[in-house]
Scaffold this active site. Structure first.
Site, mmCIF file in Angstrom:
data_model
loop_
_atom_site.group_PDB
_atom_site.id
_atom_site.type_symbol
_atom_site.label_atom_id
_atom_site.label_comp_id
_atom_site.label_asym_id
_atom_site.label_seq_id
_atom_site.Cartn_x
_atom_site.Cartn_y
_atom_site.Cartn_z
ATOM 1 N N GLU A 154 0.868 -1.233 0.122
ATOM 2 C CA GLU A 154 0.125 0.024 -0.129
ATOM 3 C C GLU A 154 0.651 1.119 -0.012
ATOM 4 O OE1 GLU A 154 -4.175 -1.607 1.960
ATOM 5 O OE2 GLU A 154 -2.863 -0.339 3.165
ATOM 6 N N GLU A 352 -5.478 -8.431 0.735
ATOM 7 C CA GLU A 352 -5.992 -8.264 2.026
ATOM 8 C C GLU A 352 -7.702 -8.103 1.709
ATOM 9 O OE1 GLU A 352 -4.693 -4.780 4.243
ATOM 10 O OE2 GLU A 352 -2.488 -5.393 3.874
#
Length: 445
Positions: A154, A352
Site C-alpha cells: 500500500e 487483503e
C-alpha cells in the site's frame, strides 16, 4: 462457493501490528515507534511495544493459522529488526513450513527504520537503494525456503497518510509535494524485484490498495475531481508497474525525477511480476469542494482544505464498526477495471480483505460470535467469484487479518481478526468466522 483448482486461501498480518518485542534482537526504532511516542497520535495513547506478542507466541499463532487449513500466510518482515537479526524470521518460516503453510513475506509494510527517516525517509532517493540492500540480506537468509515474495504494501497509503497528511508516521504534511515519496517507493519495488530475480527467488508480486472512485453527481466538476483523485490514489501506483509510465503529465512532473533518469527508473519499476496483489476495503465517492461544506469524518483521514477534491459518504446499507462502507460489488468492479486497464495484468491475488467489528469477549460458551464478519467475507468472496466469471484471473484470497491487532493510529479498538485477542491477557480465541473460513476451505477439496 466453488473456486478454480489451485485457488489459494490465506491469512495476512504485518510485523509492526502483531510482533511486539519492540527492542528484541537489538532492533532499532521505526518511524512508527517514533510516531506512537508523540502525545495525541494514537487513539487512547496506545502503542505497539507489546502488540499481541507474536514474537514470543509465534508457534501458538502458527497453529491457529495452519489448523484453519489455509494454504498461504502473508506476514511482513520488520526492516529495523532485520537490520539487527533475521533469527526470528528463520524460526517463523521453519514453523510455517513444518505446519504445511506457505510463507509469503512482505518486505516493506510501513515500518521504515527511523535512522533512514532522519536522512529524508522516502523523500530521499537513497532509501530505495537501502531497501534493495535489505532485500538482498533477507533473500540470502530465507530464500532457500521462501519462494513467494511481496515487495511493498500500500504505497498509496504511506504516501497519502504519512507524507501528504499527518495521520500516520512520519506525519510530514506535505500535500501534493509528497509525490516524490510515491516515486521512490516504486523505485524501491523495482530494485527489490531486480535483487530477487538475481537470486532466482521464486514468485514476486506487490500489494497495492485499489478501490473504485465515483463522482458524487453528474456535475462535470465532480467527474473531474473524481478522476484526479482516482489517478493520484490508484493509477499513480499501478500504471508505472503495469504500463511503464505515470497516468498524467501533472503526476509525471511532480515525482521529482525527470528525463533519462526517469526513463531508466520506469524500466526498473515496470519489470515483470508473477502476481499482482490487490488490497480492497471500500469504494470512495468524490466531489469538487463546495464552499463552506464540512467534509470532516467522511474518510478515515480528512482531506485538507485547498485540495481540488473532497470525499462524500458512499451510499451503503451497512458499515463496519470502523465506519467503512460495505459494498462487495465494488471489489468485483475494481478487479474487472484492473483487468480491462492492463492487458498484461499478472494473475491477481486479493492480498487483503476484511472488516473491523467490535467483537465481544468470549461468552459463557467460550466462543466469539461474529456473524457480521462471516457475512462480510462471504459476500466479498462471492464478489471475487463474479470477477472470475467476468474473465479476471484471480488465484487467491487472503483475509485481513489472522488476529486482532494494533490498528495503526486507531490503536486497539478496531478488531479485524479471525482470532480474538484479549489485549490484557493476550489469550487467543478462535472466532466463529475462523471456523467458517476453515469449513469453506475444506469444502474446496
Amino acid at each position: 462457493m466453488r473456486f478454480p483448482p489451485g485457488f489459494r486461501f490465506g491469512m495476512a498480518t504485518s510485523a509492526y501490528q502483531i510482533e511486539g518485542a519492540w527492542d528484541a534482537d537489538g532492533k532499532g526504532p521505526s518511524i512508527w515507534d517514533t510516531f506512537a511516542a508523540r502525545p495525541g497520535t494514537i487513539r487512547h495513547g496506545e502503542d505497539a511495544k507489546v502488540a499481541i506478542d507474536h514474537y514470543h507466541r509465534y508457534a501458538e499463532d502458527v497453529t491457529h493459522i495452519a489448523e484453519a487449513g489455509v494454504h498461504d500466510y502473508r506476514f511482513s518482515i520488520s526492516w529495523p529488526r532485520a537490520l539487527a537479526s533475521l533469527d526470528f524470521y528463520d524460526r517463523l518460516v521453519d514453523e510455517l513450513l513444518a505446519a504445511g503453510v506457505r510463507p509469503v513475506p512482505t518486505l516493506y509494510h510501513w515500518d521504515l527504520p527511523q535512522d533512514l527517516e532522519d536522512k529524508g525517509g522516502w523523500l530521499n532517493r537513497d532509501t530505495a537503494h537501502r531497501l534493495a540492500d535489505y532485500t538482498s540480506a533477507v533473500v540470502l537468509r530465507l530464500g532457500d525456503r521462501v519462494r513467494d515474495w511481496i515487495t511493498m504494501n500500500e504505497m498509496n497509503v504511506q504516501t497519502l497518510y504519512g507524507y501528504a497528511l499527518t495521520d500516520h508516521a512520519p506525519a510530514r504534511g506535505l500535500g501534493l509535494e509528497a509525490l516524490p515519496v510515491a516515486h521512490h517507493q516504486l523505485l524501491a519495488h523495482g530494485l527489490a524485484v531486480q535483487v530477487l530475480r538475481t537470486h532466482d527467488a521464486g514468485a514476486i508480486g506487490i500489494a497495492n490498495q485499489h478501490f473504485p472512485v465515483h463522482p458524487a453527481s453528474e456535475d462535470p466538476a465532480d467527474a473531474y475531481a473524481a478522476e484526479m483523485f482516482r489517478e493520484l490514489t490508484n493509477w499513480t501506483f499501478s500504471d508505472p508497474i503495469l504500463l511503464g509510465d505515470y497516468p498524467g503529465e501533472m503526476i509525471r512532473a511532480g515525482v521529482g525525477t525527470s528525463g533519462a533518469q526517469l526513463d531508466r527508473d520506469l524500466e526498473l519499476i515496470g519489470a515483470r511480476l508473477d502476481f499482482y496483489g490487490v488490497n480492497f476495503y471500500e469504494p470512495t465517492a468524490i466531489e469538487a469542494p463546495r464552499e463552506g461544506k464540512d467534509y470532516a469524518g467522511v474518510l478515515e483521514v480528512d482531506i485538507p482544505e485547498g485540495m481540488p477534491f473532497s470525499p462524500v459518504p458512499v451510499k451503503s446499507d451497512e458499515r463496519t464498526d470502523f465506519g467503512w462502507a460495505i459494498v462487495p460489488s465494488a471489489l468485483t468492479e475494481i478487479l474487472v477495471t484492473l483487468h480491462e486497464r492492463y492487458p498484461a495484468l499478472p494473475p491477481v491475488i486479493v492480498t487483503e480483505n476484511g472488516a473491523s467489528f467490535h467483537d465481544a469477549a468470549p461468552g459463557d460458551d467460550g466462543r466469539v460470535h461474529d456473524p457480521r464478519r462471516i457475512a462480510f467475507l462471504d459476500s466479498h468472496l462471492r464478489a471475487v467469484q463474479e470477477a472470475i466469471t467476468s474473465g479476471v484471473r484471480v488465484d487467491g484470497f487472503y483475509v485481513w487479518s489472522a488476529f486482532d491487532n494494533f490498528e495503526w493510529a486507531a490503536g486497539y479498538d478496531e478488531r479485524f481478526g479471525l482470532v480474538h485477542v484479549d489485549f490484557e491477557t493476550l489469550a487467543r480465541t478462535r472466532k466463529d468466522s475462523w471456523f467458517w473460513y476453515r469449513d469453506l476451505i475444506a469444502s474446496q477439496r
